[in-house]
Scaffold this motif. Structure first.
Motif, PDB file in Angstrom:
ATOM      1  N   ILE A   1      76.894  -0.278  42.825  1.00 50.73           N
ATOM      2  CA  ILE A   1      75.486   0.139  42.865  1.00 50.73           C
ATOM      3  C   ILE A   1      74.688  -0.840  43.715  1.00 50.73           C
ATOM      4  O   ILE A   1      74.665  -2.041  43.458  1.00 50.73           O
ATOM      5  N   GLU A   2      74.040  -0.325  44.739  1.00 47.73           N
ATOM      6  CA  GLU A   2      73.182  -1.162  45.585  1.00 47.73           C
ATOM      7  C   GLU A   2      71.740  -1.046  45.115  1.00 47.73           C
ATOM      8  O   GLU A   2      71.293   0.031  44.724  1.00 47.73           O
ATOM      9  N   ASN A   3      71.048  -2.158  45.159  1.00 47.07           N
ATOM     10  CA  ASN A   3      69.631  -2.125  44.774  1.00 47.07           C
ATOM     11  C   ASN A   3      68.842  -1.266  45.749  1.00 47.07           C
ATOM     12  O   ASN A   3      69.070  -1.342  46.970  1.00 47.07           O
ATOM     13  N   PRO A   4      67.924  -0.444  45.242  1.00 45.11           N
ATOM     14  CA  PRO A   4      67.062   0.328  46.148  1.00 45.11           C
ATOM     15  C   PRO A   4      66.365  -0.609  47.127  1.00 45.11           C
ATOM     16  O   PRO A   4      65.897  -1.686  46.739  1.00 45.11           O
ATOM     17  N   LYS A   5      66.320  -0.224  48.386  1.00 40.24           N
ATOM     18  CA  LYS A   5      65.706  -1.067  49.409  1.00 40.24           C
ATOM     19  C   LYS A   5      64.189  -1.004  49.290  1.00 40.24           C
ATOM     20  O   LYS A   5      63.591   0.076  49.349  1.00 40.24           O
ATOM     21  N   VAL A   6      63.589  -2.154  49.103  1.00 39.38           N
ATOM     22  CA  VAL A   6      62.135  -2.222  48.935  1.00 39.38           C
ATOM     23  C   VAL A   6      61.486  -2.530  50.269  1.00 39.38           C
ATOM     24  O   VAL A   6      61.835  -3.515  50.926  1.00 39.38           O
ATOM     25  N   GLU A   7      60.571  -1.674  50.673  1.00 38.28           N
ATOM     26  CA  GLU A   7      59.845  -1.908  51.930  1.00 38.28           C
ATOM     27  C   GLU A   7      58.848  -3.043  51.713  1.00 38.28           C
ATOM     28  O   GLU A   7      58.022  -2.994  50.802  1.00 38.28           O
ATOM     29  N   ARG A   8      58.977  -4.060  52.517  1.00 37.52           N
ATOM     30  CA  ARG A   8      58.129  -5.243  52.352  1.00 37.52           C
ATOM     31  C   ARG A   8      56.694  -4.944  52.775  1.00 37.52           C
ATOM     32  O   ARG A   8      56.441  -4.410  53.858  1.00 37.52           O
ATOM     33  N   LYS A   9      55.759  -5.282  51.886  1.00 36.12           N
ATOM     34  CA  LYS A   9      54.344  -5.108  52.199  1.00 36.12           C
ATOM     35  C   LYS A   9      53.758  -6.450  52.615  1.00 36.12           C
ATOM     36  O   LYS A   9      53.993  -7.453  51.965  1.00 36.12           O
ATOM     37  N   MET A  10      53.020  -6.434  53.711  1.00 35.69           N
ATOM     38  CA  MET A  10      52.404  -7.672  54.174  1.00 35.69           C
ATOM     39  C   MET A  10      51.319  -8.112  53.198  1.00 35.69           C
ATOM     40  O   MET A  10      50.486  -7.310  52.786  1.00 35.69           O
ATOM     41  N   LYS A  11      51.374  -9.375  52.807  1.00 33.41           N
ATOM     42  CA  LYS A  11      50.380  -9.898  51.879  1.00 33.41           C
ATOM     43  C   LYS A  11      49.051 -10.074  52.616  1.00 33.41           C
ATOM     44  O   LYS A  11      48.989 -10.739  53.630  1.00 33.41           O
ATOM     45  N   LYS A  12      48.021  -9.469  52.070  1.00 34.76           N
ATOM     46  CA  LYS A  12      46.712  -9.483  52.726  1.00 34.76           C
ATOM     47  C   LYS A  12      46.088 -10.879  52.652  1.00 34.76           C
ATOM     48  O   LYS A  12      46.048 -11.489  51.597  1.00 34.76           O
ATOM     49  N   THR A  13      45.625 -11.367  53.786  1.00 35.48           N
ATOM     50  CA  THR A  13      44.931 -12.651  53.826  1.00 35.48           C
ATOM     51  C   THR A  13      43.432 -12.405  53.729  1.00 35.48           C
ATOM     52  O   THR A  13      42.867 -11.678  54.541  1.00 35.48           O
ATOM     53  N   LEU A  14      42.819 -12.993  52.715  1.00 42.24           N
ATOM     54  CA  LEU A  14      41.370 -12.878  52.584  1.00 42.24           C
ATOM     55  C   LEU A  14      40.697 -13.820  53.571  1.00 42.24           C
ATOM     56  O   LEU A  14      41.146 -14.946  53.770  1.00 42.24           O
ATOM     57  N   THR A  15      39.638 -13.367  54.182  1.00 40.14           N
ATOM     58  CA  THR A  15      38.903 -14.226  55.118  1.00 40.14           C
ATOM     59  C   THR A  15      38.016 -15.181  54.310  1.00 40.14           C
ATOM     60  O   THR A  15      37.681 -14.905  53.150  1.00 40.14           O
ATOM     61  N   PRO A  16      37.614 -16.305  54.912  1.00 41.64           N
ATOM     62  CA  PRO A  16      36.693 -17.223  54.218  1.00 41.64           C
ATOM     63  C   PRO A  16      35.418 -16.508  53.759  1.00 41.64           C
ATOM     64  O   PRO A  16      34.894 -16.796  52.684  1.00 41.64           O
ATOM     65  N   GLU A  17      34.948 -15.549  54.565  1.00 42.39           N
ATOM     66  CA  GLU A  17      33.731 -14.816  54.205  1.00 42.39           C
ATOM     67  C   GLU A  17      33.955 -13.971  52.956  1.00 42.39           C
ATOM     68  O   GLU A  17      33.080 -13.891  52.077  1.00 42.39           O
ATOM     69  N   GLN A  18      35.129 -13.334  52.857  1.00 42.99           N
ATOM     70  CA  GLN A  18      35.432 -12.521  51.680  1.00 42.99           C
ATOM     71  C   GLN A  18      35.544 -13.385  50.422  1.00 42.99           C
ATOM     72  O   GLN A  18      35.058 -13.010  49.354  1.00 42.99           O
ATOM     73  N   ILE A  19      36.175 -14.542  50.576  1.00 45.76           N
ATOM     74  CA  ILE A  19      36.319 -15.452  49.431  1.00 45.76           C
ATOM     75  C   ILE A  19      34.945 -15.918  48.947  1.00 45.76           C
ATOM     76  O   ILE A  19      34.667 -15.965  47.750  1.00 45.76           O
TER      77      ILE A  19
END
Length: 324
Positions: free
Chosen positions: A127-145
């Protein structure tokens, strides 16, 4: 108790002896009990030796089809949790969640085959693990923070506490559970470090904070001491330990007010990405985050956008530092 249920209990005792975290053990138990229920309902299988590779493949298909929260291990829990009232009820289960279930089932059968010798053949071997599509981790801008931070009412105990916690998570890369378990004596202002003793992998480590955070922490400690005699650095107003879910909600609500989706682990992600973008190295980042190896750190955070890579290049271009 069926043979399958007995072996789950046996496996959980084994996990306890290995000193695995509660979260890891809870994941194993949930996945295995749901799989046990499926085998009993669909194939009348109650013995681990009767499980075949095809049963596991059928279960993966079942997970893809059934939808979220439509199956529970204990029926009575529906009367308490009311899963049908959730906004994501019956929505498709993510590939990442299915991959976790499959991984947990494989660990269980590897234990039965390699450690206990309870089964003649390992049904998960092919049994092979289902392949998970990698999602890019969102970078918050200094303004958003900044926008999120301004939503905390620092004139109240809980508002000021949540403001300081948010800044500390972003500055240190700590996990939220690690942060909320801290005591005032965990902080060393001379070396601007915090001793983390309740890490996810049980390995103690030090994280570090900036002079800005040092000043903010000192102010918070003074304020906290006026209103609480709790042993925790970031307690509730009653002096008890702040629960992760309550901070998560406070952070999420602050973000929603300014149209920004944000959660505690995102602060850890952003710490890591800004650390590398600002010239930090992978080895020290690995130590700070408490990962087992640099490779683990790189797999987790090696997903910079083209714009981020372009900005980093401008900082480190060879010609920039050559008089040619």
């Amino acid at each position: 108790m069926t043979d399958f249920e007995f072996q789950i209990e046996n496996f959980m005792l084994y996990c306890s002896s290995k000193n695995l975290s509660r979260k890891t053990m809870a994941g194993y138990e949930q996945a295995l009990k749901l799989f046990c229920l499926y085998l009993k309902d669909e194939f009348q299988i109650e013995e681990v030796a009767k499980v075949q590779t095809a049963h596991i493949r059928q279960y993966i298909k079942f997970l893809r089809d059934r939808g979220k929260y439509t199956v529970v291990n204990v029926e009575a829990s529906k009367q308490v949790n009311h899963p049908e009232s959730r906004t994501d009820y019956k929505k498709e289960i993510s590939t990442a969640t299915i991959a976790n279930y499959v991984r947990n089932i494989k660990v269980f059968f590897n234990f039965l085959y390699d450690v206990e010798k309870e089964i003649p053949k390992n049904p998960t071997a092919k049994i092979e693990n289902p392949k998970v599509e990698r999602k890019m981790k969102k970078t918050l801008t200094p303004e958003q923070i900044k926008k999120v931070l301004t939503q905390f009412d620092c004139s109240t105990f809980h508002g000021y506490r949540n403001y300081v916690v948010t800044r500390l998570l972003l500055d240190t890369g700590m996990r939220i559970g690690e942060c909320l378990s801290l005591f005032p004596e965990s902080a060393d202002f001379k070396h601007k470090s915090i001793h983390v003793t309740n890490a996810k992998n049980k390995q103690e480590r030090f994280v570090y904070f900036s002079y800005k955070t040092a000043n903010e922490l000192k102010k918070w400690m003074s304020y906290r001491d006026r209103y609480s005699d709790s042993p925790f650095l970031f307690p509730t107003i009653r002096g008890t330990q702040l629960e992760i879910r309550n901070y998560e909600k406070a952070l999420r609500d602050a973000g929603q007010k300014v149209g920004i989706m944000i959660h505690p682990h995102q602060l850890r992600n952003n710490f890591a990405k800004y650390y590398i973008l600002n010239g930090g190295d992978w080895f020290s980042l690995c130590r700070i985050l408490g990962h087992s190896s640099v490779e683990v750190t790189q797999r987790a955070y090696l997903d910079f956008s083209d714009e981020e890579i372009g900005k980093k290049y401008q900082k480190h271009s060879p010609l920039t530092f050559m008089d040619i």
